[in-house]
Design a protein around this motif. Structure first.
Motif, PDB file in Angstrom:
ATOM      1  N   ASN A   1       0.821  -1.213   0.000  1.00 36.15           N
ATOM      2  CA  ASN A   1       0.000   0.000   0.000  1.00 36.15           C
ATOM      3  C   ASN A   1       0.853   1.260   0.000  1.00 36.15           C
ATOM      4  O   ASN A   1       0.515   2.249  -0.667  1.00 36.15           O
ATOM      5  CB  ASN A   1      -0.923   0.007   1.218  1.00 36.15           C
TER       6      ASN A   1
ATOM      7  N   SER B   1       2.316   1.877  -3.483  1.00 37.12           N
ATOM      8  CA  SER B   1       1.247   2.284  -4.407  1.00 37.12           C
ATOM      9  C   SER B   1       0.862   3.742  -4.197  1.00 37.12           C
ATOM     10  O   SER B   1       0.682   4.504  -5.171  1.00 37.12           O
ATOM     11  CB  SER B   1       0.021   1.379  -4.223  1.00 37.12           C
ATOM     12  N   ILE B   2       0.746   4.153  -2.939  1.00 38.66           N
ATOM     13  CA  ILE B   2       0.377   5.543  -2.646  1.00 38.66           C
ATOM     14  C   ILE B   2       1.482   6.504  -3.069  1.00 38.66           C
ATOM     15  O   ILE B   2       1.215   7.562  -3.674  1.00 38.66           O
ATOM     16  CB  ILE B   2       0.059   5.690  -1.143  1.00 38.66           C
TER      17      ILE B   2
ATOM     18  N   GLN C   1       3.927   6.137  -5.358  1.00 39.62           N
ATOM     19  CA  GLN C   1       4.104   6.226  -6.805  1.00 39.62           C
ATOM     20  C   GLN C   1       2.930   6.940  -7.477  1.00 39.62           C
ATOM     21  O   GLN C   1       3.117   7.650  -8.477  1.00 39.62           O
ATOM     22  CB  GLN C   1       4.272   4.815  -7.395  1.00 39.62           C
ATOM     23  N   THR C   2       1.748   6.813  -6.920  1.00 37.21           N
ATOM     24  CA  THR C   2       0.585   7.502  -7.490  1.00 37.21           C
ATOM     25  C   THR C   2       0.594   8.991  -7.153  1.00 37.21           C
ATOM     26  O   THR C   2       0.366   9.844  -8.033  1.00 37.21           O
ATOM     27  CB  THR C   2      -0.713   6.858  -6.971  1.00 37.21           C
ATOM     28  N   ASP C   3       0.863   9.334  -5.884  1.00 36.50           N
ATOM     29  CA  ASP C   3       0.802  10.736  -5.462  1.00 36.50           C
ATOM     30  C   ASP C   3       1.986  11.544  -5.973  1.00 36.50           C
ATOM     31  O   ASP C   3       1.822  12.716  -6.355  1.00 36.50           O
ATOM     32  CB  ASP C   3       0.735  10.820  -3.937  1.00 36.50           C
TER      33      ASP C   3
ATOM     34  N   ARG D   1       3.923  10.694  -8.580  1.00 39.95           N
ATOM     35  CA  ARG D   1       4.102  10.471 -10.010  1.00 39.95           C
ATOM     36  C   ARG D   1       5.530  10.025 -10.318  1.00 39.95           C
ATOM     37  O   ARG D   1       6.260  10.632 -11.118  1.00 39.95           O
ATOM     38  CB  ARG D   1       3.760  11.737 -10.803  1.00 39.95           C
TER      39      ARG D   1
ATOM     40  N   CYS E   1       8.322   6.275 -10.187  1.00 38.63           N
ATOM     41  CA  CYS E   1       8.331   4.823 -10.352  1.00 38.63           C
ATOM     42  C   CYS E   1       9.687   4.282  -9.946  1.00 38.63           C
ATOM     43  O   CYS E   1      10.727   4.716 -10.465  1.00 38.63           O
ATOM     44  CB  CYS E   1       8.025   4.449 -11.802  1.00 38.63           C
TER      45      CYS E   1
ATOM     46  N   ASP F   1       0.999  -1.341 -11.483  1.00 36.50           N
ATOM     47  CA  ASP F   1       0.025  -0.478 -12.156  1.00 36.50           C
ATOM     48  C   ASP F   1       0.040   0.946 -11.612  1.00 36.50           C
ATOM     49  O   ASP F   1      -0.410   1.879 -12.287  1.00 36.50           O
ATOM     50  CB  ASP F   1      -1.378  -1.064 -12.011  1.00 36.50           C
ATOM     51  N   SER F   2       0.550   1.131 -10.374  1.00 35.45           N
ATOM     52  CA  SER F   2       0.621   2.483  -9.797  1.00 35.45           C
ATOM     53  C   SER F   2       1.666   3.355 -10.490  1.00 35.45           C
ATOM     54  O   SER F   2       1.700   4.565 -10.259  1.00 35.45           O
ATOM     55  CB  SER F   2       0.936   2.395  -8.302  1.00 35.45           C
ATOM     56  N   CYS F   3       2.498   2.786 -11.354  1.00 37.81           N
ATOM     57  CA  CYS F   3       3.492   3.562 -12.092  1.00 37.81           C
ATOM     58  C   CYS F   3       2.940   4.131 -13.394  1.00 37.81           C
ATOM     59  O   CYS F   3       3.633   4.882 -14.081  1.00 37.81           O
ATOM     60  CB  CYS F   3       4.705   2.695 -12.423  1.00 37.81           C
TER      61      CYS F   3
ATOM     62  N   PHE G   1      -4.045   5.178 -14.946  1.00 35.42           N
ATOM     63  CA  PHE G   1      -4.224   3.895 -14.269  1.00 35.42           C
ATOM     64  C   PHE G   1      -5.302   3.055 -14.965  1.00 35.42           C
ATOM     65  O   PHE G   1      -6.380   3.539 -15.307  1.00 35.42           O
ATOM     66  CB  PHE G   1      -4.610   4.120 -12.806  1.00 35.42           C
TER      67      PHE G   1
END
Length: 307
Positions: free
Chosen positions: A205, A208-209, A211-213, A215, A217, A236-238, A242
């Motif tokens: 988690n 994922s948070i 890499q998403t917030d 931006r 990888c 997929d968070s990269c 998405f």
């Protein structure tokens, strides 16, 4: 004419200059003369000395009583200030503990990024910090209410140890920044291999948070994930957009920025806020130390003057 014997006695029977007795001539029992008058002249100064001595004792007693009342008044003022300070301190600890428990209950081991220290999660850190702050605040509150010297001294020592520990960590961090950077990157890359595995929900988690917030990888590049999957793919968070299994697409659809450098740059941009927060924390702790030691000294003085 001849002077009368009464007039003559006025001059002849006056006391001697040394005040040791009547002058020449027969001693008569008039007012101011004779053995009784001499005894009165000797006992009067001694009585005055006793009166002055008693007045001095009374003045000293009143002065000490006033000093004791002033010490007690100062003690009461500091007592209420320290109680209010420690009450806020204790409430802050309750808030931190509550957030930690909420994270542990709803998010699992949230923000667990290190493979070397799996228990070093945000929830666990908040729970430990909140519990410790609550304990220190409780000791300070009881010590202030009871005016207990042992509890006040215990509060002072505990808070001083916390302040010294924080100062030591800050000094070591700035002194060994390069070594810490290298170790952190190596440890984070090891943690990537635990991504998506059973029992590592917190680490999954957290990545994922981030890499998403942010931006980004990977730790230093998106190729860090190739070693994890043994294939040309990323989580997929990269992905820029998405979607399910978007990490299997071409590298042009992934974030290129490294997460470590991105998060580090964000921290440097907010370094002023971090510094203000650290400074406020240190000032609050120094204020608590000042209250504790001042009240301890006032309790000692009050016990001395009012015993």
């Amino acid at each position: 004419m001849r002077r009368s014997s009464t007039d003559e006695s006025t001059y002849r029977r006056s006391p001697s200059p040394e005040g040791k007795g009547p002058g020449p001539g027969p001693a008569r029992g008039g007012a101011g003369f004779g053995p009784k008058a001499a005894q009165a002249r000797y006992t009067t100064p001694k009585g005055n000395k006793y009166v002055v001595f008693y007045l001095d004792l009374s003045f000293i007693f009143l002065l000490e009583l006033k000093r004791g009342s002033m010490a007690r008044g100062c003690l009461q003022g500091i007592k209420y200030l320290m109680f209010a300070f420690n009450l806020l301190f204790w409430l802050g600890g309750c808030g931190v503990l509550g957030v930690g428990i909420w994270l542990a209950a709803t998010q699992g081991n949230f923000a667990t990024l290190s493979s070397s220290f799996p228990s070093l999660s945000a929830a666990n850190l908040l729970i430990v910090t909140g519990t410790f702050v609550m304990a220190i605040g409780f000791v300070g509150c009881i010590g202030a209410l009871k005016e207990n010297k042992s509890l006040l001294l215990t509060f002072f020592v505990l808070l001083l140890l916390v302040l010294l520990l924080e100062t030591t960590i800050a000094v070591l961090f700035f002194a060994y920044t390069d070594k810490i950077d290298r170790y952190a990157q190596q440890d984070l890359k090891k943690g990537l291999h635990l991504y998506g595995t059973p029992g590592n929900v917190g680490l999954t988690n957290a990545w994922s948070i981030i890499q998403t917030d942010f931006r980004c990888c990977g730790v230093s590049n998106y190729t860090d994930w190739f070693e994890v999957y043994n294939a040309t793919r990323v989580p997929d968070s990269c992905c820029l957009e998405f979607s399910d299994s978007c990490g299997l697409h071409a590298p042009g659809t992934w974030w290129k920025a490294p997460c470590y450098e991105t998060v580090k740059a964000w921290l440097q941009e907010n370094l002023l806020a971090v510094g203000v927060f650290g400074l406020c924390t240190a000032l609050v702790q120094i204020l608590g130390l000042t209250f504790a030691m001042t009240m301890y000294c006032q309790v000692v003085k009050a016990d001395t003057y009012c015993a």
